[in-house]
Write a protein that holds these residues in place. Structure first.
Motif, PDB file in Angstrom:
ATOM      1  N   PHE A 124     -26.211  46.581  15.160  1.00  0.00           N
ATOM      2  CA  PHE A 124     -27.612  46.973  15.315  1.00  0.00           C
ATOM      3  C   PHE A 124     -28.425  45.760  15.267  1.00  0.00           C
ATOM      4  O   PHE A 124     -29.603  45.805  15.769  1.00  0.00           O
TER       5      PHE A 124
ATOM      6  N   SER B  22     -21.695  46.778  10.929  1.00  0.00           N
ATOM      7  CA  SER B  22     -22.857  47.602  11.276  1.00  0.00           C
ATOM      8  C   SER B  22     -23.941  46.726  11.580  1.00  0.00           C
ATOM      9  O   SER B  22     -24.776  46.945  12.597  1.00  0.00           O
TER      10      SER B  22
ATOM     11  N   SER C  12     -25.572  50.159   7.829  1.00  0.00           N
ATOM     12  CA  SER C  12     -26.719  49.298   8.599  1.00  0.00           C
ATOM     13  C   SER C  12     -27.946  49.032   7.936  1.00  0.00           C
ATOM     14  O   SER C  12     -28.722  48.432   8.309  1.00  0.00           O
TER      15      SER C  12
END
Length: 377
Positions: A209, A205, A170
């Motif tokens: 996020f 990811s 991420s």
């Protein structure tokens, strides 16, 4: 207005105003660069955008402030064709010290783990490029050079994949690593199934996020297109294509499951005009295409139109969620074998089948889809 509501409204306005004024800072020194112009640029998906510039003094000191991004973004300092890449997550302060000569390799950075990792990646990329140049000047034969080059790139990718990308998918530096190049070509090939897994890990990811980030959406679409293209290519290798059957009369029957597991076929639709549609719901064009099909279905289904839509999405859950409210026949083929049988080179793609269950036209032969459908009804 109640007092509590007024307080909340004032707080919201103050927060919004504060966010609008948020900035990040990048500062430091570039030694040996007196009277040279240092530029700060934003590396957006659409291209490089100039943000600010400064003529350096004798001490080489600089300080730039710019609007902080809502989600991680990428920037660069440039000086006479040289550049230092870095990322910004929010309102941080990044300090960079460098030598003007060989600036892209001779610098230090503090204040951001992402920026330090990007520095490390840049150095590894430069080392790989130097290794390749040495290899090509070694006097080895073409085959030996090719084998050595493949081993060098593979070793590089294993290091980057496991020590940077998978370590923190991420992160901004994981995203940056995906687009490293060698000789102007991407090191991670989105047509390579193994490399595509790496893209998918970062895309998942970033979807989690930073779901509203343009970069997250770009990664998602890149990964989905790669998965779709690979699935079709794999199927093409496994099945011999008889292209003549695509244009001759008759229909190549398909037997695929719908969301309930019930097998649906094309031959069971004899007596209706069928729009056979190959689709991937993970592609960015999906929503607009589905809306167009809804309009056609609503208008012409009562007159005998049926849609048989084949999804070749990798994510079965996504397919089930996307098709829950669709009124036509939706079936699933993650192998892409059905697309191959119809010589589909890329999705979306569609065909028209008449009431006699005879394949009539594919998209490239149709100028006006609605008009053509009406002709067969």
């Amino acid at each position: 207005m109640k007092k509590t509501a007024l307080i909340a409204l004032v707080a919201l306005c103050l927060t919004a105003c504060d966010n609008e004024g948020n900035t990040f800072t990048v500062k430091g020194t570039i030694e040996g660069a007196q009277d040279k112009t240092l530029c700060l640029q934003n590396k957006t998906l659409g291209g490089t955008v100039m943000l600010d510039s400064v003529k350096l003094g004798e001490d080489g000191c600089f300080e730039f402030r710019a609007k902080a991004p809502a989600t991680p973004d990428f920037y660069q300092l440039t000086l006479e064709g040289q550049s230092i890449n870095f990322s910004i997550d929010s309102t941080e302060t990044v300090t960079i010290t460098a030598q003007s000569r060989g600036m892209g390799a001779n610098y230090e950075v503090s204040g951001s783990e992402n920026c330090e990792k990007i520095r490390q990646l840049a150095l590894k990329q430069q080392a790989l490029q130097q290794g390749v140049q040495t290899l090509f000047g070694s006097g080895l034969g073409r085959e030996e050079i090719g084998d050595s080059l493949n081993r060098m790139v593979q070793h590089f990718k294993e290091d980057i994949t496991f020590n940077y990308i998978y370590a923190s998918p991420s992160s901004a530096y994981a995203y940056y690593a995906l687009f490293l190049t060698l000789g102007g070509q991407n090191i991670y090939d989105r047509q390579n199934p193994e490399d595509l897994k790496v893209f998918a890990a970062v895309a998942t990811s970033w979807d989690t996020f930073y779901p509203e980030s343009d970069r997250a959406k770009h990664l998602h679409n890149t990964a989905m297109k790669g998965l779709t293209d690979n699935r079709i290519a794999t199927a093409r290798q496994q099945v011999a294509i008889d292209e003549s059957r695509i244009v001759d009369s008759g229909v190549l029957d398909l037997e695929l499951p719908d969301a309930t597991g019930h097998i649906r076929t094309l031959t069971e639709l004899k007596g209706r005009v069928v729009l056979l549609d190959f689709h991937a719901f993970g592609m960015k064009e999906s929503a607009a295409r589905i809306l167009e099909m809804r309009e056609l279905y609503s208008k012409y289904h009562p007159q005998g139109l049926e849609i048989y839509q084949v999804s070749i999405d990798a994510d079965e859950h996504l397919w089930k969620q996307a098709t829950q409210a669709l009124p036509w026949i939706c079936v699933y083929d993650p192998t892409g074998q059905s697309a191959l049988r119809y010589n589909v080179q890329a999705v979306p793609e569609y065909f028209l089948i008449d009431r006699n269950n005879t394949l009539q036209k594919r998209s490239s032969q149709i100028d006006d889809l609605e008009k053509t459908i009406k002709g067969y009804l």
